[in-house]
Every structure is written in structure tokens, then in C-alpha cells.
Design an enzyme around this catalytic site. Structure first.
Site, short mmCIF file in Angstrom:
data_model
loop_
_atom_site.label_atom_id
_atom_site.label_comp_id
_atom_site.label_asym_id
_atom_site.label_seq_id
_atom_site.Cartn_x
_atom_site.Cartn_y
_atom_site.Cartn_z
N ASP A 235 55.37 42.92 29.81
CA ASP A 235 54.23 42.66 29.76
C ASP A 235 53.26 42.59 30.68
OD1 ASP A 235 53.26 41.03 26.57
OD2 ASP A 235 51.81 41.39 28.08
N SER B 201 46.58 45.71 19.75
CA SER B 201 46.33 45.31 17.92
C SER B 201 45.48 44.66 17.21
CB SER B 201 47.87 43.76 18.27
OG SER B 201 47.19 42.61 18.55
N ASP C 123 52.14 48.32 9.09
CA ASP C 123 52.20 49.04 7.06
C ASP C 123 50.40 49.61 7.09
OD1 ASP C 123 50.44 46.78 7.59
OD2 ASP C 123 51.30 45.54 5.69
N GLU C 124 49.89 48.77 8.11
CA GLU C 124 48.26 50.03 8.24
C GLU C 124 48.70 51.27 8.79
OE1 GLU C 124 44.93 48.41 10.54
OE2 GLU C 124 45.96 46.49 10.12
N TYR D 174 43.16 51.78 15.29
CA TYR D 174 44.32 50.78 15.17
C TYR D 174 45.65 51.47 14.71
CZ TYR D 174 47.51 47.75 14.39
OH TYR D 174 49.13 47.35 14.85
N LYS E 41 48.54 53.70 15.75
CA LYS E 41 49.85 53.21 15.91
C LYS E 41 50.13 53.99 14.64
CE LYS E 41 51.65 50.07 15.76
NZ LYS E 41 52.80 49.05 17.02
N ASN F 156 51.78 39.50 9.43
CA ASN F 156 52.72 38.32 10.05
C ASN F 156 51.99 36.96 10.45
OD1 ASN F 156 55.87 39.70 11.88
ND2 ASN F 156 54.95 40.53 10.40
P1 NAD Z 1 49.50 40.95 20.10
O1 NAD Z 1 47.83 41.54 20.15
O2 NAD Z 1 49.37 38.69 19.99
O3 NAD Z 1 50.47 40.98 21.56
C1 NAD Z 1 50.58 42.09 22.30
C2 NAD Z 1 51.06 42.31 23.47
O4 NAD Z 1 51.67 43.32 24.20
C3 NAD Z 1 50.84 40.86 24.27
O5 NAD Z 1 51.59 40.57 25.11
C4 NAD Z 1 49.29 41.93 25.35
O6 NAD Z 1 49.83 41.56 26.85
C5 NAD Z 1 50.82 43.19 26.32
N1 NAD Z 1 50.16 44.13 26.36
C6 NAD Z 1 49.56 44.73 25.60
N2 NAD Z 1 49.38 46.35 26.09
C7 NAD Z 1 49.87 46.21 27.26
C8 NAD Z 1 50.62 47.91 27.66
N3 NAD Z 1 50.00 48.44 28.19
N4 NAD Z 1 51.42 47.31 28.77
C9 NAD Z 1 52.47 45.69 28.04
N5 NAD Z 1 52.32 44.94 27.75
C10 NAD Z 1 50.89 45.58 26.77
O7 NAD Z 1 50.64 41.38 19.15
P2 NAD Z 1 50.96 41.14 17.97
O8 NAD Z 1 50.33 40.49 16.97
O9 NAD Z 1 52.43 40.48 18.20
O10 NAD Z 1 51.96 43.03 17.40
C11 NAD Z 1 53.07 43.22 18.32
C12 NAD Z 1 53.36 44.59 17.68
O11 NAD Z 1 53.39 44.38 16.50
C13 NAD Z 1 52.28 45.76 17.55
O12 NAD Z 1 53.38 47.22 18.13
C14 NAD Z 1 51.83 45.43 16.14
O13 NAD Z 1 51.00 47.40 16.33
C15 NAD Z 1 52.50 45.11 15.57
N6 NAD Z 1 52.17 44.21 14.56
C16 NAD Z 1 52.11 43.15 14.21
C17 NAD Z 1 51.47 42.98 13.25
C18 NAD Z 1 50.31 41.70 13.31
O14 NAD Z 1 50.09 41.54 11.94
N7 NAD Z 1 50.65 40.69 13.96
C19 NAD Z 1 52.16 43.17 11.58
C20 NAD Z 1 52.53 44.39 12.17
C21 NAD Z 1 52.80 44.97 12.99
O1 TDX Z 2 36.94 36.30 11.27
C1 TDX Z 2 37.66 37.35 10.40
N1 TDX Z 2 37.00 37.26 8.91
C2 TDX Z 2 37.95 38.11 7.91
O2 TDX Z 2 37.78 38.28 7.19
C3 TDX Z 2 38.81 38.15 10.46
C4 TDX Z 2 39.28 38.03 12.08
C5 TDX Z 2 39.88 38.67 9.53
N2 TDX Z 2 39.34 39.05 8.36
C6 TDX Z 2 39.56 38.98 7.20
C7 TDX Z 2 40.02 41.11 7.80
C8 TDX Z 2 41.31 41.43 7.11
O3 TDX Z 2 41.04 42.41 5.66
O4 TDX Z 2 41.06 39.24 7.39
C9 TDX Z 2 42.20 40.56 6.84
C10 TDX Z 2 43.29 40.15 7.41
O5 TDX Z 2 42.12 40.32 9.27
P1 TDX Z 2 43.09 40.75 10.85
O6 TDX Z 2 43.62 38.97 10.57
O7 TDX Z 2 41.94 41.27 11.63
O8 TDX Z 2 44.65 41.25 10.17
P2 TDX Z 2 44.32 42.95 9.94
O9 TDX Z 2 43.17 43.78 10.21
O10 TDX Z 2 44.66 42.72 8.07
O11 TDX Z 2 45.66 43.28 10.74
C11 TDX Z 2 47.01 42.81 10.96
O12 TDX Z 2 47.81 43.50 10.04
C12 TDX Z 2 48.08 44.80 10.88
C13 TDX Z 2 47.00 42.73 12.91
O13 TDX Z 2 46.03 42.57 13.65
C14 TDX Z 2 48.13 44.49 13.22
O14 TDX Z 2 48.11 44.30 14.77
C15 TDX Z 2 49.23 44.70 12.18
O15 TDX Z 2 49.05 45.53 12.49
#
Ligand code: NAD
Ligand code: TDX
Length: 344
Positions: free
Chosen positions: A33, A85, A126-127, A153, A157, A183
Site C-alpha cells: 500500500d 476511490s 458497479d460504477e 473515477y 476503473k 460497501n
Molecule cells: P480506499 O480509498 O478506502 O482504499 C484504497 C487503498 O489503496 C488505500 O489504502 C490507499 O493508500 C491505497 N492506494 C491508493 N493508491 C495506491 C497506489 N498507487 N499504490 C498502492 N496503494 C495505493 O478504497 P476502498 O473503498 O477500500 O476500495 C478498494 C477497491 O474497491 C477500489 O479498487 C475500489 O474501486 C473498489 N470498490 C469500492 C467500493 C466501495 O463501496 N468502497 C465498491 C466497489 C468497488
Molecule cells: O457528502 C455526501 N453527500 C451525498 O449526498 C457524500 C460524500 C455523498 N453523497 C451521495 C453521493 C452518492 O449518491 O451519497 C452517495 C454515495 O456517495 P459515496 O459514498 O461518495 O459513494 P459513491 O459515489 O456511490 O461510490 C462508492 O461506491 C462505488 C465508492 O466510493 C466507490 O469507490 C465505489 O466504486
């Protein structure tokens, strides 16, 4: 068996590290990381002394560092969580998204080709399918839904996904891809909707809902996502994409109201602010394939998962208080300062 987990200091990656160390005590888990703003070593403190675990601070775009790590560890499986992300950040500054999410993926796959692996798994989203209209609740994303992205973003992806599939077809790299819905759960970075609302509500601060808050997201407890990836890397078919989601669609405004109710805070904290540019309306996953082929089903109902998540934020204040006391303040001011004035 050695599994290289990239982005393991972030939200889902860390939950996956915990899941794997607990379920497979004989596996070696190596986490790489870069520790960007979103990566926290404090998240991994409970596993740092586990002899089956190793943490390496490196950028997945750093070819030399990644090749050296492959030489040292000879990993069997790579699970790539490392990514920029946050959609809002990608709208402000797309470049780092293209670098890490696309070029970083390429470096990892080149290392896989050079050193040989049994599986490269790409954690996608899913985005990549874009969004669905609110007035068509009968529509869902399947693995056949065309890629149709909205934000820098999601485009980054999607670009990575296409490259992963190209490395499979062109070089025969044994890849799989998972595309999961939103998630939630422990260690979710405070910039995202659910933790942001919990943390702001606890401080009686305004709860900034973009636009009317009618956008729909399909929420899945993070542990269920980790179990899905575990299944895919062990039993999934090479070259395949698997959608992951639990049929739990909710409007943003309803999530925020629920958090207010659970924390005993007034809904008057809710503040409608200027909408996200290009804001996707609805995400909804059809998880039939992963259920039918791998037997996966979500185990945590949203009512239980949100309760557990809120409790986690209440009992882990030191984790998020440290985060929001640093650069996060500047981020918050930049993203939300004056945003109410632009509400239409
Ligand atoms: P996050 O932002 O919490 O974590 C990302 C991690 O990647 C961090 O620890 C960061 O330090 C590391 N990172 C970033 N750039 C890097 C680099 N160049 N080299 C090495 N490490 C690096 O993200 P998350 O929410 O845990 O998402 C993880 C993965 O899952 C992502 O690929 C995201 O697209 C995917 N994803 C997230 C969600 C969601 O709801 N959060 C849903 C579907 C898919
Ligand atoms: O302050 C806020 N107010 C608000 O209304 C924020 C941060 C978000 N939102 C809305 C935007 C979206 O419709 O809430 C919804 C969820 O927003 P995020 O938490 O930013 O998630 P989203 O944009 O749906 O993307 C997430 O799901 C898919 C993750 O961040 C991505 O990494 C993943 O791929």
C-alpha cells in the site's frame, strides 16, 4: 499459498486482510500500500505482528518496487484493491485516478506475466455500468450490461477492467474481475456517505445531502464483499466477471434519516447542498451469476449491518478522530465550504 493484497491499508482491502488471515491461518498475506490519504497503518495494527502477515509501503505504479516484491515473495494470487476511490476527488483532479487505477493495474499485471501467478483478481465496481433510471426498478446491472461510465473515477476503473480482460485474451493471464455495489462497514474512510454522516451527526454538524438525495445506491456489508472475492479467487472461472450485490437499494436521503434516528439526532441537521456533477441516479446489481456459479449470498442484512457499523464508529473514535484532525479538514472545507450557496 501467498496472496499479495494491494491497497490493504484502505477500507475494503483491510477487511479482506482480516478475513483471509482468520479463515486461512496457513496462508501468507503480503499487503502493499502506498499509504495515500486513504490508507492508514493504524487500521492494520492488530495484524502487524502476525507472522503470516507482511506490510510493504510501495506504489503499485512503481515498477521496480513491484518487481522486487514479486521476486522476494513469489505470490500465487494478486488481489488488486489499490485505487483512488472517491468520485468527488476524481471530479476535482482526474489525473491521479488514471495513473493509479489504470497504469498501476498494468504494472501489477506485467509483474504477473514476468514472474508467473495462478490468479490476478481485479476489484472493480458497479460504477463501470453507469447508472439506471429511477423510474425503471425492473432494470439491474448484469455482467453483460455495456460499460457506460459517468465520472473520471468510474472511467478509470472501466479502463482498468478492459486492460485486465485484454491481458487475459492477449497473453493468457489468468484473471478474474468482481464488480461490487457500494460497501459499508468498519474502517470506511470518513469522506464517504455513511461514515461522513455518522461523524457529522455525532458532532451536531450539518449533514450535506447532494441535491434532493433521491439517488439510489445498493449497499452491501463489507464482509460479504470479502467473502465473494475469497470465493472468486478460489473457485471462480478464469476470464470471467462477477457482479456482487445484495439487492439492498436505498435512497441517500433515507440512509441519512436512518442515521439521525439511530443516533438520536434531529433531521433538521440535514442540509441539501449543490449536487455532484454528473451524479449517477441509481445503481442496482443483479448477483445471479455469482450465486448460481459459486453459491455466494450476502449474510448481513442492512438493518444489522448499519447497526454494527454505527456501533463501530462509536467505539473506534480514536481511528476516525485522528483522520479528521489532519488534512481531511482542508479537504472538507474545499469540498463543502460554501456549497449550500450553490444549491438550486
Ligand atoms: P480506499 O480509498 O478506502 O482504499 C484504497 C487503498 O489503496 C488505500 O489504502 C490507499 O493508500 C491505497 N492506494 C491508493 N493508491 C495506491 C497506489 N498507487 N499504490 C498502492 N496503494 C495505493 O478504497 P476502498 O473503498 O477500500 O476500495 C478498494 C477497491 O474497491 C477500489 O479498487 C475500489 O474501486 C473498489 N470498490 C469500492 C467500493 C466501495 O463501496 N468502497 C465498491 C466497489 C468497488
Ligand atoms: O457528502 C455526501 N453527500 C451525498 O449526498 C457524500 C460524500 C455523498 N453523497 C451521495 C453521493 C452518492 O449518491 O451519497 C452517495 C454515495 O456517495 P459515496 O459514498 O461518495 O459513494 P459513491 O459515489 O456511490 O461510490 C462508492 O461506491 C462505488 C465508492 O466510493 C466507490 O469507490 C465505489 O466504486
Amino acid at each position: 499459498m501467498t496472496i499479495l493484497v494491494t491497497g490493504g491499508a484502505g477500507f475494503i482491502g483491510s477487511n479482506f486482510v482480516f478475513h483471509m488471515l482468520e479463515k486461512y491461518p496457513d496462508y501468507r498475506i503480503v499487503c502493499v500500500d502506498k499509504l495515500t490519504y486513504a490508507g492508514n497503518l493504524s487500521t492494520l495494527k492488530d495484524v502487524m505482528n502476525n507472522p503470516q502477515f507482511r506490510f510493504v509501503k510501495a506504489d503499485i505504479c512503481d515498477r521496480q518496487a513491484i518487481y522486487q516484491l514479486f521476486e522476494e515473495e513469489k505470490p500465487d494470487i494478486i488481489v488488486n484493491f489499490a485505487a483512488e476511490s472517491h468520485v468527488d476527488r476524481s471530479i476535482e483532479n482526474p489525473e491521479i485516478f488514471l495513473q493509479t487505477n489504470i497504469l498501476g493495474t498494468q504494472v501489477l499485471m506485467d509483474a504477473c506475466r514476468k514472474y508467473g501467478i495462478t490468479r490476478y483478481h481485479q476489484v472493480s465496481t458497479d460504477e463501470v455500468y453507469g447508472d439506471l433510471p429511477l423510474d425503471r426498478p425492473d432494470l439491474f446491472f448484469t455482467e453483460e450490461t455495456p460499460i457506460h461510465t459517468s465520472s473520471p473515477y468510474s472511467s478509470s476503473k472501466a479502463g482498468a477492467d478492459l486492460l485486465v480482460l485484454a491481458y487475459h485474451r492477449t497473453y493468457g493471464l489468468p484473471v478474474t474481475i468482481s464488480r461490487c455495489s457500494n460497501n459499508y462497514g468498519p474502517y470506511h474512510f470518513p469522506e464517504k456517505l455513511i461514515p461522513l454522516m455518522i461523524i457529522n451527526a455525532l458532532a451536531d454538524k450539518p449533514l450535506p445531502v447532494y441535491g434532493e438525495g433521491l439517488n439510489v445506491r445498493d449497499w452491501l456489508y463489507v464482509e460479504d464483499h470479502c467473502r465473494a472475492i475469497d470465493l472468486i479467487i478460489h473457485k471462480g472461472t478464469v476470464g470471467e466477471v462477477y457482479n456482487v450485490g445484495g439487492h439492498n437499494e436505498m435512497k441517500n436521503i433515507d440512509i441519512v434519516k436512518l442515521i439521525c434516528e439511530k443516533l438520536g439526532k434531529p433531521e433538521s441537521l440535514i442540509t441539501h447542498v449543490a449536487d455532484r456533477k454528473g451524479h449517477d441516479m441509481r445503481y442496482a446489481i443483479d448477483p445471479t451469476k455469482i450465486h448460481r456459479e459459486l453459491g455466494w449470498l450476502p449474510e448481513t442484512k442492512f438493518a444489522d449491518g448499519i447497526e454494527k457499523t454505527i456501533q463501530w464508529y462509536l467505539t473506534h473514535r480514536e481511528w476516525w478522530e485522528e483522520i479528521i484532525s489532519g488534512d481531511y479538514q482542508k479537504y472538507y472545507e474545499k469540498m463543502y465550504g460554501g456549497r449550500e450557496q450553490f444549491m438550486v
